[in-house]
Scaffold this active site. Structure first.
Site, PDB file in Angstrom:
ATOM      1  N   ASP A  60     -92.315 -46.059  34.720  1.00  0.00           N
ATOM      2  CA  ASP A  60     -93.426 -45.136  34.943  1.00  0.00           C
ATOM      3  C   ASP A  60     -93.715 -45.158  36.433  1.00  0.00           C
ATOM      4  O   ASP A  60     -94.248 -46.143  36.959  1.00  0.00           O
ATOM      5  CB  ASP A  60     -94.645 -45.594  34.141  1.00  0.00           C
ATOM      6  CG  ASP A  60     -95.869 -44.718  34.350  1.00  0.00           C
ATOM      7  OD1 ASP A  60     -95.837 -43.844  35.236  1.00  0.00           O
ATOM      8  OD2 ASP A  60     -96.874 -44.916  33.644  1.00  0.00           O
ATOM      9  N   VAL A  61     -93.347 -44.084  37.140  1.00  0.00           N
ATOM     10  CA  VAL A  61     -93.420 -44.109  38.602  1.00  0.00           C
ATOM     11  C   VAL A  61     -94.840 -44.064  39.137  1.00  0.00           C
ATOM     12  O   VAL A  61     -95.047 -44.221  40.348  1.00  0.00           O
ATOM     13  CB  VAL A  61     -92.578 -42.975  39.231  1.00  0.00           C
ATOM     14  CG1 VAL A  61     -91.125 -43.106  38.841  1.00  0.00           C
ATOM     15  CG2 VAL A  61     -93.142 -41.613  38.875  1.00  0.00           C
ATOM     16  N   ASN A  87     -88.279 -36.450  41.465  1.00  0.00           N
ATOM     17  CA  ASN A  87     -88.584 -35.283  40.645  1.00  0.00           C
ATOM     18  C   ASN A  87     -89.796 -35.470  39.737  1.00  0.00           C
ATOM     19  O   ASN A  87     -90.431 -34.491  39.342  1.00  0.00           O
ATOM     20  CB  ASN A  87     -87.362 -34.937  39.782  1.00  0.00           C
ATOM     21  CG  ASN A  87     -87.695 -33.946  38.699  1.00  0.00           C
ATOM     22  OD1 ASN A  87     -87.864 -32.753  38.948  1.00  0.00           O
ATOM     23  ND2 ASN A  87     -87.822 -34.430  37.466  1.00  0.00           N
ATOM     24  N   TYR A 153    -103.415 -30.552  41.494  1.00  0.00           N
ATOM     25  CA  TYR A 153    -101.952 -30.508  41.414  1.00  0.00           C
ATOM     26  C   TYR A 153    -101.380 -29.873  42.682  1.00  0.00           C
ATOM     27  O   TYR A 153    -100.435 -30.406  43.282  1.00  0.00           O
ATOM     28  CB  TYR A 153    -101.533 -29.709  40.184  1.00  0.00           C
ATOM     29  CG  TYR A 153    -100.046 -29.479  40.060  1.00  0.00           C
ATOM     30  CD1 TYR A 153     -99.199 -30.488  39.611  1.00  0.00           C
ATOM     31  CD2 TYR A 153     -99.479 -28.238  40.389  1.00  0.00           C
ATOM     32  CE1 TYR A 153     -97.829 -30.279  39.499  1.00  0.00           C
ATOM     33  CE2 TYR A 153     -98.116 -28.019  40.274  1.00  0.00           C
ATOM     34  CZ  TYR A 153     -97.299 -29.040  39.827  1.00  0.00           C
ATOM     35  OH  TYR A 153     -95.944 -28.829  39.712  1.00  0.00           O
ATOM     36  N   LYS A 157     -98.840 -31.427  45.880  1.00  0.00           N
ATOM     37  CA  LYS A 157     -97.588 -30.820  46.338  1.00  0.00           C
ATOM     38  C   LYS A 157     -97.646 -30.468  47.824  1.00  0.00           C
ATOM     39  O   LYS A 157     -96.641 -30.589  48.542  1.00  0.00           O
ATOM     40  CB  LYS A 157     -97.264 -29.593  45.488  1.00  0.00           C
ATOM     41  CG  LYS A 157     -97.054 -29.911  44.000  1.00  0.00           C
ATOM     42  CD  LYS A 157     -95.960 -30.955  43.786  1.00  0.00           C
ATOM     43  CE  LYS A 157     -95.685 -31.209  42.323  1.00  0.00           C
ATOM     44  NZ  LYS A 157     -94.540 -32.121  42.097  1.00  0.00           N
TER      45      LYS A 157
END
Length: 250
Positions: A60-61, A87, A153, A157
């Protein structure tokens, strides 16, 4: 089309969707590939579907230790890492006034923090082994577009894109290139519930200059391009693969 024989590639969030297709195409191009997901059953299923020399790891990154452990495990398995594809990504789609601190933290941990610290772990090993490495983050068209319900979100990014610029400037002298790919509207599990409604899909298609959603294969094609020698003079960039969505205003 591409030849990555002799290369070792690590892909986070590769059990399905864009990450799965990226891993699959690298494997088809001859690379040794390591993939991770929080769910071991999913990542093992993905490896079986891809075939070839695929190394699987449960991670789990959002947890820095697990993120680092995955990259170290790939290095131990294959002896090096040439290409890191960050990713893994999550979104919480709700009005900004309803976002909780835990949701904020989760999105930044998975989308942004894992990109930065994963890149640092890979870069240290690349420098130690004198490998001209490649690091690619999967960003989003939402870094430029403004969509209600995706404020945090989108911020994660935007941060990824700027990190790629900063890291590329610092790591370039060591021969490491850092870039981002920013997909547009791609049908994946994260948005399937939206675009399974015909009216929503038609509204999107009417807005897009190319009049269709993109595919995971098209995003993977772009990732392999950025990782190839054809892009050896490209660093610190975000490549928008979006069918022209960033051209649309209103």
């Amino acid at each position: 089309m591409w030849n990555f024989e002799g290369k070792v590639v690590a892909v986070t969030g590769a059990s399905r969707g864009i990450g799965f297709e990226i891993a699959r195409q690298f494997a088809l191009a001859g690379a040794q590939v390591g993939i991770c997901s929080p769910h071991m059953d999913r990542v093992e299923k993905a490896a079986r579907e891809i075939g070839g020399d695929i190394f699987t790891y449960q991670a789990d990154v959002s947890d820095i230790q697990q993120n680092d452990a995955f990259i170290q495990a790939v290095i131990e398995k294959f002896g090096k890492i040439d290409i890191l594809i960050c990713n893994a990504g999550v979104e919480v789609r709700k009005p900004c006034m309803e976002i909780t601190p835990d949701e904020w933290d989760w999105m930044f941990q998975v989308n942004t923090r894992s990109f930065f610290f994963g890149a640092m772990t890979a870069a240290r090993d690349m420098i130690k082994r004198n490998i001209p490495g490649i690091i690619i983050g999967v960003s989003s068209v939402n870094a430029q577009t403004v969509v209600p319900g995706l404020s945090v979100y989108a911020a994660t990014k935007c941060a990824m894109n700027h990190l790629a610029e900063s890291m590329s400037r610092e790591l370039g002298k060591q021969g490491i290139r850092v870039n981002c790919i920013a997909p547009g509207s791609i049908l994946t599990d994260i948005n399937r519930h939206i675009y399974c409604i015909p009216e929503n899909l038609k509204a999107l298609q009417d807005k897009l200059p190319l009049e269709r959603q993109g595919t995971c294969e098209e995003i993977a094609d772009s990732v392999l391009f950025l990782a190839s020698d054809a892009a050896k003079y490209i660093t610190g960039q975000t490549l928008y693969v979006d069918g022209g969505l960033t051209l649309v205003r209103g």
